[in-house]
Design an enzyme around this catalytic site. Structure first.
Site, PDB file in Angstrom:
ATOM      1  N   GLN A 262       2.829   2.937   6.761  1.00  0.00           N
ATOM      2  CA  GLN A 262       3.219   1.798   5.562  1.00  0.00           C
ATOM      3  C   GLN A 262       3.764   2.932   4.593  1.00  0.00           C
ATOM      4  O   GLN A 262       3.998   2.691   3.536  1.00  0.00           O
ATOM      5  CB  GLN A 262       2.073   1.336   5.020  1.00  0.00           C
TER       6      GLN A 262
ATOM      7  N   HIS B 298       7.789   0.403   5.708  1.00  0.00           N
ATOM      8  CA  HIS B 298       8.117   0.019   4.176  1.00  0.00           C
ATOM      9  C   HIS B 298       9.198   1.019   3.498  1.00  0.00           C
ATOM     10  O   HIS B 298       9.519   1.017   2.571  1.00  0.00           O
ATOM     11  CB  HIS B 298       6.847   0.143   3.349  1.00  0.00           C
TER      12      HIS B 298
ATOM     13  N   CYS C 231      31.180   3.209  -7.801  1.00  0.00           N
ATOM     14  CA  CYS C 231      31.290   1.908  -8.292  1.00  0.00           C
ATOM     15  C   CYS C 231      30.535   1.680  -9.608  1.00  0.00           C
ATOM     16  O   CYS C 231      30.649   0.690 -10.481  1.00  0.00           O
ATOM     17  CB  CYS C 231      31.233   0.840  -7.431  1.00  0.00           C
TER      18      CYS C 231
HETATM   19  P1  NAD Z   1      -4.364   1.643   0.002  1.00  0.00           P
HETATM   20  O1  NAD Z   1      -4.239   2.466  -0.942  1.00  0.00           O
HETATM   21  O2  NAD Z   1      -4.527   0.154  -0.172  1.00  0.00           O
HETATM   22  O3  NAD Z   1      -5.556   2.143   1.086  1.00  0.00           O
HETATM   23  C1  NAD Z   1      -5.678   3.526   1.304  1.00  0.00           C
HETATM   24  C2  NAD Z   1      -7.068   3.561   2.228  1.00  0.00           C
HETATM   25  O4  NAD Z   1      -7.263   5.019   2.677  1.00  0.00           O
HETATM   26  C3  NAD Z   1      -8.335   3.201   1.513  1.00  0.00           C
HETATM   27  O5  NAD Z   1      -8.935   2.411   2.271  1.00  0.00           O
HETATM   28  C4  NAD Z   1      -9.015   4.802   1.328  1.00  0.00           C
HETATM   29  O6  NAD Z   1     -10.555   4.465   1.497  1.00  0.00           O
HETATM   30  C5  NAD Z   1      -8.543   5.474   2.629  1.00  0.00           C
HETATM   31  N1  NAD Z   1      -8.388   6.756   2.443  1.00  0.00           N
HETATM   32  C6  NAD Z   1      -7.813   7.328   1.362  1.00  0.00           C
HETATM   33  N2  NAD Z   1      -7.951   8.514   1.465  1.00  0.00           N
HETATM   34  C7  NAD Z   1      -8.439   8.849   2.646  1.00  0.00           C
HETATM   35  C8  NAD Z   1      -8.462  10.101   3.395  1.00  0.00           C
HETATM   36  N3  NAD Z   1      -8.186  11.345   2.912  1.00  0.00           N
HETATM   37  N4  NAD Z   1      -9.224   9.917   4.676  1.00  0.00           N
HETATM   38  C9  NAD Z   1      -9.509   8.800   5.224  1.00  0.00           C
HETATM   39  N5  NAD Z   1      -9.290   7.518   4.329  1.00  0.00           N
HETATM   40  C10 NAD Z   1      -8.356   7.864   3.160  1.00  0.00           C
HETATM   41  O7  NAD Z   1      -3.093   1.881   1.076  1.00  0.00           O
HETATM   42  P2  NAD Z   1      -2.345   1.125   2.276  1.00  0.00           P
HETATM   43  O8  NAD Z   1      -3.282   0.293   2.956  1.00  0.00           O
HETATM   44  O9  NAD Z   1      -1.343   1.947   2.776  1.00  0.00           O
HETATM   45  O10 NAD Z   1      -1.522  -0.002   1.240  1.00  0.00           O
HETATM   46  C11 NAD Z   1      -0.802   0.362   0.206  1.00  0.00           C
HETATM   47  C12 NAD Z   1       0.737   0.379   0.172  1.00  0.00           C
HETATM   48  O11 NAD Z   1       1.234   1.131  -0.869  1.00  0.00           O
HETATM   49  C13 NAD Z   1       1.288   0.547   1.423  1.00  0.00           C
HETATM   50  O12 NAD Z   1       2.393  -0.524   1.372  1.00  0.00           O
HETATM   51  C14 NAD Z   1       2.171   1.824   1.345  1.00  0.00           C
HETATM   52  O13 NAD Z   1       3.458   1.560   1.554  1.00  0.00           O
HETATM   53  C15 NAD Z   1       2.185   1.993  -0.278  1.00  0.00           C
HETATM   54  N6  NAD Z   1       1.828   3.474  -0.633  1.00  0.00           N
HETATM   55  C16 NAD Z   1       2.542   4.538   0.009  1.00  0.00           C
HETATM   56  C17 NAD Z   1       1.955   5.834  -0.470  1.00  0.00           C
HETATM   57  C18 NAD Z   1       2.836   7.117   0.282  1.00  0.00           C
HETATM   58  O14 NAD Z   1       3.894   6.831   1.127  1.00  0.00           O
HETATM   59  N7  NAD Z   1       2.183   8.023   0.463  1.00  0.00           N
HETATM   60  C19 NAD Z   1       1.274   5.985  -1.549  1.00  0.00           C
HETATM   61  C20 NAD Z   1       0.799   5.142  -2.060  1.00  0.00           C
HETATM   62  C21 NAD Z   1       1.076   3.563  -1.528  1.00  0.00           C
END
Ligand code: NAD
Length: 241
Positions: free
Chosen positions: A102, A120, A152
């Site tokens: 994601q 995404h 453009c």
């Molecule tokens: P989320 O923020 O909803 O959840 C992240 C999860 O990861 C949490 O449950 C947390 O407990 C866990 N977590 C955090 N750090 C961790 C680690 N070091 N080890 C193990 N677990 C860990 O993220 P999501 O479910 O991906 O949904 C968020 C949306 O935001 C997605 O659609 C994504 O596209 C986007 N997003 C992307 C980025 C990126 O590209 N790096 C950053 C932020 C958000």
């Protein structure tokens, strides 16, 4: 019978699929959305990231969108961590067939993974909404305010799926295929609350489901193995020498 550990599961698997989210990149210095120190806990006026990163808001306030985007979403100096490296190593060994992510940060590819299915999109791809001309990330980063097309004058947007926008059908089909074909699914660094992406894991019908996430998820109760710890630590201990 004792619970198998991650290393054992990985060693007996032939077609691993990894399904991940923002938590995979927190140890590279990119905040996720829902941890205590994630983006949702920060203030941006009255606006939540879900509002700012929506299609409606992008079209009506591209200036605020891009300010937030450059400040909170893009981390040009971020480097892959042990989780990205371990997954790339599993692909090199022929044990992993796909990373379904994601994330939009390109760090799996930077670590050497080839088959990365980006549900995404990616911040590295951008295009003009009028003429379709393509741009890299630097065009977006160096623009003063809203990035416009050199061709453009149209509005340039990131090739990322904003809230309210559907996922790309072909990308979803590839993700479903990889999840269905897997003997082991490793889910990690995702709260599994963003739909429709989170719903894709229901297509898994293989033997082992491992969840590696700091906080509990709805998949914990159906998993063979649950690790509530750092994903970089768990994956690199299980895979890297
Ligand atoms: P989320 O923020 O909803 O959840 C992240 C999860 O990861 C949490 O449950 C947390 O407990 C866990 N977590 C955090 N750090 C961790 C680690 N070091 N080890 C193990 N677990 C860990 O993220 P999501 O479910 O991906 O949904 C968020 C949306 O935001 C997605 O659609 C994504 O596209 C986007 N997003 C992307 C980025 C990126 O590209 N790096 C950053 C932020 C958000």
């Amino acid at each position: 019978m004792s619970m198998p550990d991650l290393k054992e599961i990985i060693e007996k698997s032939k077609r691993i699929c990894f399904f991940g989210g923002a938590g995979v990149s927190t140890e590279s210095g990119i905040p996720d959305f829902r941890s205590g120190d994630g983006i949702y806990s920060e203030e941006y006026g009255e606006l939540s990231p879900e509002v700012i990163l929506s299609h409606t808001f992008f079209i009506s306030h591209p200036d605020v969108f891009y300010r937030f985007y450059r400040e909170k979403i893009i981390y040009t100096g971020a480097k892959p961590n042990g989780a990205h490296r371990a997954l790339a190593e599993l692909e090199r060994r022929g044990a992993l067939n796909a990373v379904v992510t994601q994330n939009i940060d390109g760090l799996h590819q930077a670590a050497g993974s080839n088959n990365v299915i980006e549900l995404h999109g990616s911040v590295y791809r951008n295009y003009c909404m009028e003429c379709g001309r393509k741009y890299g990330l630097s065009h977006v980063m160096k623009a003063d305010g809203v990035p416009l097309c050199e061709n453009c004058g149209g509005l340039v947007r990131p090739d990322v799926v904003l809230y309210e926008e559907p996922l790309d059908d072909e990308v979803v089909a590839r993700a479903v295929q990889s999840i269905q074909a897997a003997d082991t699914l490793i889910i990690g660094g995702t709260s599994l609350v963003v739909y429709p992406a989170a719903g894709l894991i229901r297509h898994f019908c293989g033997d082992n489901l491992a969840v590696i996430n700091k906080s509990p998820t709805y998949a914990d109760r159906i998993a063979t193995l649950v690790i509530h710890d750092s994903i970089a630590k768990a994956l690199s201990n299980a895979v890297l020498p």
